[in-house]
Write a protein that holds these residues in place. Sequence first.
Motif, PDB file in Angstrom:
ATOM      1  N   SER A  36       0.819  -1.218   0.000  1.00 32.43           N
ATOM      2  CA  SER A  36       0.000   0.000   0.000  1.00 32.43           C
ATOM      3  C   SER A  36       0.852   1.268   0.000  1.00 32.43           C
ATOM      4  O   SER A  36       0.325   2.379   0.137  1.00 32.43           O
ATOM      5  N   THR A  37       2.168   1.103  -0.151  1.00 29.24           N
ATOM      6  CA  THR A  37       3.088   2.244  -0.179  1.00 29.24           C
ATOM      7  C   THR A  37       3.928   2.177  -1.441  1.00 29.24           C
ATOM      8  O   THR A  37       4.605   1.175  -1.690  1.00 29.24           O
ATOM      9  N   LEU A  38       3.891   3.234  -2.233  1.00 29.99           N
ATOM     10  CA  LEU A  38       4.706   3.283  -3.444  1.00 29.99           C
ATOM     11  C   LEU A  38       5.970   4.093  -3.169  1.00 29.99           C
ATOM     12  O   LEU A  38       5.897   5.239  -2.732  1.00 29.99           O
ATOM     13  N   ILE A  39       7.114   3.479  -3.417  1.00 24.32           N
ATOM     14  CA  ILE A  39       8.398   4.165  -3.301  1.00 24.32           C
ATOM     15  C   ILE A  39       8.843   4.594  -4.691  1.00 24.32           C
ATOM     16  O   ILE A  39       8.920   3.769  -5.608  1.00 24.32           O
ATOM     17  N   VAL A  40       9.108   5.872  -4.858  1.00 21.43           N
ATOM     18  CA  VAL A  40       9.619   6.406  -6.122  1.00 21.43           C
ATOM     19  C   VAL A  40      11.004   6.976  -5.836  1.00 21.43           C
ATOM     20  O   VAL A  40      11.143   7.963  -5.120  1.00 21.43           O
ATOM     21  N   TRP A  41      12.022   6.367  -6.385  1.00 26.53           N
ATOM     22  CA  TRP A  41      13.406   6.732  -6.127  1.00 26.53           C
ATOM     23  C   TRP A  41      13.966   7.368  -7.396  1.00 26.53           C
ATOM     24  O   TRP A  41      14.180   6.689  -8.396  1.00 26.53           O
ATOM     25  N   MET A  42      14.186   8.683  -7.375  1.00 31.07           N
ATOM     26  CA  MET A  42      14.559   9.363  -8.608  1.00 31.07           C
ATOM     27  C   MET A  42      15.213  10.713  -8.338  1.00 31.07           C
ATOM     28  O   MET A  42      15.139  11.249  -7.232  1.00 31.07           O
ATOM     29  N   GLY A  43      15.831  11.255  -9.368  1.00 36.14           N
ATOM     30  CA  GLY A  43      16.283  12.637  -9.397  1.00 36.14           C
ATOM     31  C   GLY A  43      15.500  13.368 -10.473  1.00 36.14           C
ATOM     32  O   GLY A  43      14.527  12.831 -11.004  1.00 36.14           O
ATOM     33  N   GLU A  44      15.938  14.568 -10.818  1.00 33.97           N
ATOM     34  CA  GLU A  44      15.182  15.311 -11.821  1.00 33.97           C
ATOM     35  C   GLU A  44      15.733  15.121 -13.222  1.00 33.97           C
ATOM     36  O   GLU A  44      15.106  15.510 -14.207  1.00 33.97           O
ATOM     37  N   PHE A  45      16.918  14.530 -13.354  1.00 38.78           N
ATOM     38  CA  PHE A  45      17.499  14.195 -14.651  1.00 38.78           C
ATOM     39  C   PHE A  45      18.699  13.296 -14.431  1.00 38.78           C
ATOM     40  O   PHE A  45      19.098  13.030 -13.299  1.00 38.78           O
ATOM     41  N   GLY A  46      19.286  12.832 -15.533  1.00 36.00           N
ATOM     42  CA  GLY A  46      20.461  11.984 -15.426  1.00 36.00           C
ATOM     43  C   GLY A  46      21.735  12.797 -15.496  1.00 36.00           C
ATOM     44  O   GLY A  46      21.728  14.025 -15.393  1.00 36.00           O
ATOM     45  N   ARG A  47      22.851  12.105 -15.660  1.00 37.93           N
ATOM     46  CA  ARG A  47      24.153  12.742 -15.777  1.00 37.93           C
ATOM     47  C   ARG A  47      24.794  12.316 -17.098  1.00 37.93           C
ATOM     48  O   ARG A  47      24.560  11.206 -17.580  1.00 37.93           O
ATOM     49  N   THR A  48      25.599  13.187 -17.672  1.00 33.62           N
ATOM     50  CA  THR A  48      26.228  12.884 -18.953  1.00 33.62           C
ATOM     51  C   THR A  48      27.084  11.624 -18.876  1.00 33.62           C
ATOM     52  O   THR A  48      27.812  11.426 -17.906  1.00 33.62           O
ATOM     53  N   PRO A  49      27.000  10.765 -19.904  1.00 33.07           N
ATOM     54  CA  PRO A  49      27.873   9.579 -19.920  1.00 33.07           C
ATOM     55  C   PRO A  49      29.346   9.973 -20.005  1.00 33.07           C
ATOM     56  O   PRO A  49      30.204   9.286 -19.437  1.00 33.07           O
ATOM     57  N   ALA A  50      29.636  11.076 -20.705  1.00 30.14           N
ATOM     58  CA  ALA A  50      31.022  11.517 -20.853  1.00 30.14           C
ATOM     59  C   ALA A  50      31.460  12.322 -19.631  1.00 30.14           C
ATOM     60  O   ALA A  50      30.659  13.020 -19.016  1.00 30.14           O
ATOM     61  N   ILE A  51      32.724  12.214 -19.292  1.00 35.81           N
ATOM     62  CA  ILE A  51      33.302  12.940 -18.165  1.00 35.81           C
ATOM     63  C   ILE A  51      33.833  14.289 -18.661  1.00 35.81           C
ATOM     64  O   ILE A  51      34.511  14.358 -19.699  1.00 35.81           O
ATOM     65  N   ASN A  52      33.520  15.358 -17.927  1.00 35.09           N
ATOM     66  CA  ASN A  52      33.958  16.680 -18.358  1.00 35.09           C
ATOM     67  C   ASN A  52      35.393  16.979 -17.898  1.00 35.09           C
ATOM     68  O   ASN A  52      36.053  16.135 -17.285  1.00 35.09           O
ATOM     69  N   ALA A  53      35.848  18.198 -18.181  1.00 39.51           N
ATOM     70  CA  ALA A  53      37.240  18.569 -17.879  1.00 39.51           C
ATOM     71  C   ALA A  53      37.534  18.615 -16.384  1.00 39.51           C
ATOM     72  O   ALA A  53      38.696  18.566 -15.974  1.00 39.51           O
ATOM     73  N   ASN A  54      36.481  18.702 -15.565  1.00 38.23           N
ATOM     74  CA  ASN A  54      36.645  18.741 -14.106  1.00 38.23           C
ATOM     75  C   ASN A  54      36.444  17.372 -13.458  1.00 38.23           C
ATOM     76  O   ASN A  54      36.202  17.275 -12.258  1.00 38.23           O
TER      77      ASN A  54
END
Length: 205
Positions: free
Chosen positions: A125-143
Amino acid sequence: YQKRLSLLSRLQEPFAQTSGGNQVETHRKLYDKASQMILSPQMDAFDLMQEPETIRTAYGTSEFASGCLLARRLIEAGVTFVEVHCRGWDTHKDNFIKTPELASQIDQPMAQLITDLKQRGMLDSTLIVWMGEFGRTPAINANQGRDHFPNAWTTVLAGGGVRGGQAVGKTSADGTEVSDRPISTADLLATVCGALGVDAERQNM
């Protein structure tokens, strides 16, 4: 607390008797509702020390762990919507340091929350929604970080009558796009509504 409410009422009375009757009445209704919550015995749900040490240990020691345990207690007390945050995932730099640290804070309490709800007969009777608001780039940036990426990301659903043990959809080999069974935001929300018994086709005004 009651003395403060009494003082507030006395301070408001002259204004209510002149030109501010409506404003005072609205203000009193708001404070009455807040007072009912603050003075309710159900506020004990916020006291995690009432839990046995074994349960607290099972959830873990992170802030997110306390949030998950509190969520279970609030659900038991009758709260219908609980949101638990795990902050710090905006890993534009130092991804390889921050992500393992963050993941270590989440795995144990999430697993224990599901286990706890199931053992207490509340998972269906309890729905768990585990999420963020978007994903992260597959590629790694300069930092050495990963940036915002809405094209492909993951949400986990558990409980609420949702059939578990399955992964719906997949990304391309490079992770840049959904290559199979894409799920739109509308599809996800419709699934959540269905699990909660809400008519997703009805417009609520």
